[in-house]
Enzyme design. Structure first.
Site, PDB file in Angstrom:
ATOM      1  N   GLY A  19       0.845  -1.196   0.000  1.00  0.00           N
ATOM      2  CA  GLY A  19       0.000   0.000   0.000  1.00  0.00           C
ATOM      3  C   GLY A  19       0.879   1.245   0.000  1.00  0.00           C
ATOM      4  CD  GLN A  79      -8.165   6.222   6.101  1.00  0.00           C
ATOM      5  OE1 GLN A  79      -7.922   6.080   7.284  1.00  0.00           O
ATOM      6  NE2 GLN A  79      -9.305   5.809   5.590  1.00  0.00           N
ATOM      7  CB  ALA A 131      15.974  11.192   1.818  1.00  0.00           C
ATOM      8  CG  MET A 167      -8.128   2.566   5.110  1.00  0.00           C
ATOM      9  SD  MET A 167      -7.001   2.930   3.750  1.00  0.00           S
ATOM     10  CE  MET A 167      -8.102   2.631   2.354  1.00  0.00           C
ATOM     11  CG  ASP A 207       3.772  -7.679   8.125  1.00  0.00           C
ATOM     12  OD1 ASP A 207       4.766  -7.990   8.780  1.00  0.00           O
ATOM     13  OD2 ASP A 207       2.849  -8.462   7.846  1.00  0.00           O
TER      14      ASP A 207
END
Ligand code: ADP
Ligand code: F6P
Length: 323
Positions: A11, A253, A22, A170, A103
């Site tokens: 996601g 969101q 960076a 979420m 994860d």
């Protein structure tokens, strides 16, 4: 180490672009070559790799989403897919890989490092904040801000109409977005998967509040608990005549500019990840604990169980229990 790759996976989350920015700029500054891999593991398997330079990350530091794009890629769970991914890295002379994701993406990095000897570093990018080894993940702060702003806007219209609202947010199986957005929005109830609750007690609380002239209750529901529509229907059925609506905040969101916190975290974590590779430390994930950037072994980090901030949850309740 001279040549490294970077990909974003799973996601998307605000702050992923700041991490790409960076990583590219810092690594080039350290004399390395950086290759971007498009579409996460899908692009790695399909060989979608390109050299990046200082200018390729112009104007992305603030942007939500990810310019490297992302994908869910079931093939990465197969030996065939994994071998193709490794081949792309070997063919292009990539000596180290930085994986920005959650994860699941780290599971992929773990397989690459433990089973194929690829030197990997993980940077946690997911709005869910569901990784146990780190206090915060990239995207979480921006997502909470987005939910907080949404609830603020909702509150205007709800209050004007004496209307209650069940707001679904979420987080997969993690209640952190619900907790942090709920407490900072003054939500009257926060339902999270980490804390068992009785729907009859929720109904009793809403009924009590309405009887005490508090008629614009906001009930934040983490997606790991269930659907706003279902919770709303249960409350509506139990309290006759109640004015109540369900609302799903949804993918907004996960979009919009990264907050200053997420940008800074991304920059600090990326510097750390590149430094680890330069120092020969690999197969690790970067995190933040007590405002210090840390790195943990990828296998140990993924084995940890996340703890939920019960003190904050209890405080959230305390602030709204006396209507
Ligand atoms: P997130 O990284 O946000 O948790 P996902 O759980 O969808 O998102 O995982 C992202 C991708 O990581 C998957 O589409 C897959 O390519 C890879 N992945 C997930 N689990 C594994 C695994 N057990 N082994 C190898 N790759 C995995
Ligand atoms: O992991 C991030 C996340 O936004 C979760 O909070 C949510 O459950 C899921 O991804 C939604 O996935 P998709 O964008 O594939 O619908």
């Amino acid at each position: 180490m001279k040549k490294i790759g970077v990909l974003t996976s799973g996601g998307d989350a605000q702050g992923m672009n700041a991490a790409v920015y960076a990583t590219v700029r810092y690594a080039i500054g350290c004399g390395m070559e950086v290759y971007g891999i498009d579409l996460g593991y899908k692009g790695l398997i399909e060989g979608k790799i390109h050299k990046m330079d200082m200018r390729s990350v112009d104007e992305i530091i603030h942007r939500g989403g990810t310019v490297l794009k992302t994908a869910r890629c079931p093939e990465m769970k197969t030996v065939e897919g994994q071998k193709s991914a490794v081949k792309t890295l070997v063919d292009n002379g990539i000596e180290g890989l930085i994986v920005i994701g959650g994860d699941g993406s780290f599971q992929g990095a773990k397989v690459l490092s433990t089973q194929y000897g690829i030197k990997t570093m993980g940077i946690p990018g997911t709005i869910d904040n569901d990784l146990a080894y780190t206090d915060f993940t990239l995207g979480f702060d921006s997502a909470v801000n987005a939910v907080m702003n949404t609830i603020k806007m909702l509150r205007d219209t709800m209050t004007s109409n004496d209307r209650n609202c069940v707001v679904e947010v979420m987080g997969r199986n993690c209640g952190d977005i619900a907790l942090y957005a709920g407490i900072t929005s003054g939500a009257e109830l926060i339902l999270v998967p980490e804390v068992r609750f009785d729907i009859n007690e929720v109904i009793a609380r809403v009924r009590h509040n309405i009887q005490h002239d508090k008629k614009d209750n906001i009930i934040v529901v983490a997606e790991g608990v269930g659907k706003a529509t279902d919770v709303c229907a249960q409350i509506a059925q139990a309290i006759e005549g109640i004015n109540i609506r369900p609302m799903n905040v949804g993918h907004i969101q996960r979009g919009g500019d990264a907050s200053f916190q997420d940008r800074l975290l991304a920059i600090r974590m990326s510097e750390h990840a590149v430094n680890c590779l330069l120092e020969g430390k690999t197969n690790r994930v970067v995190g933040i604990r007590n405002n210090e950037i840390i790195d943990d072994d990828i296998v140990d980090a993924l084995a940890q169980r996340r703890s939920f901030n019960m003190d904050l949850y209890n405080l959230a309740n305390k602030l709204v229990e006396a209507f």
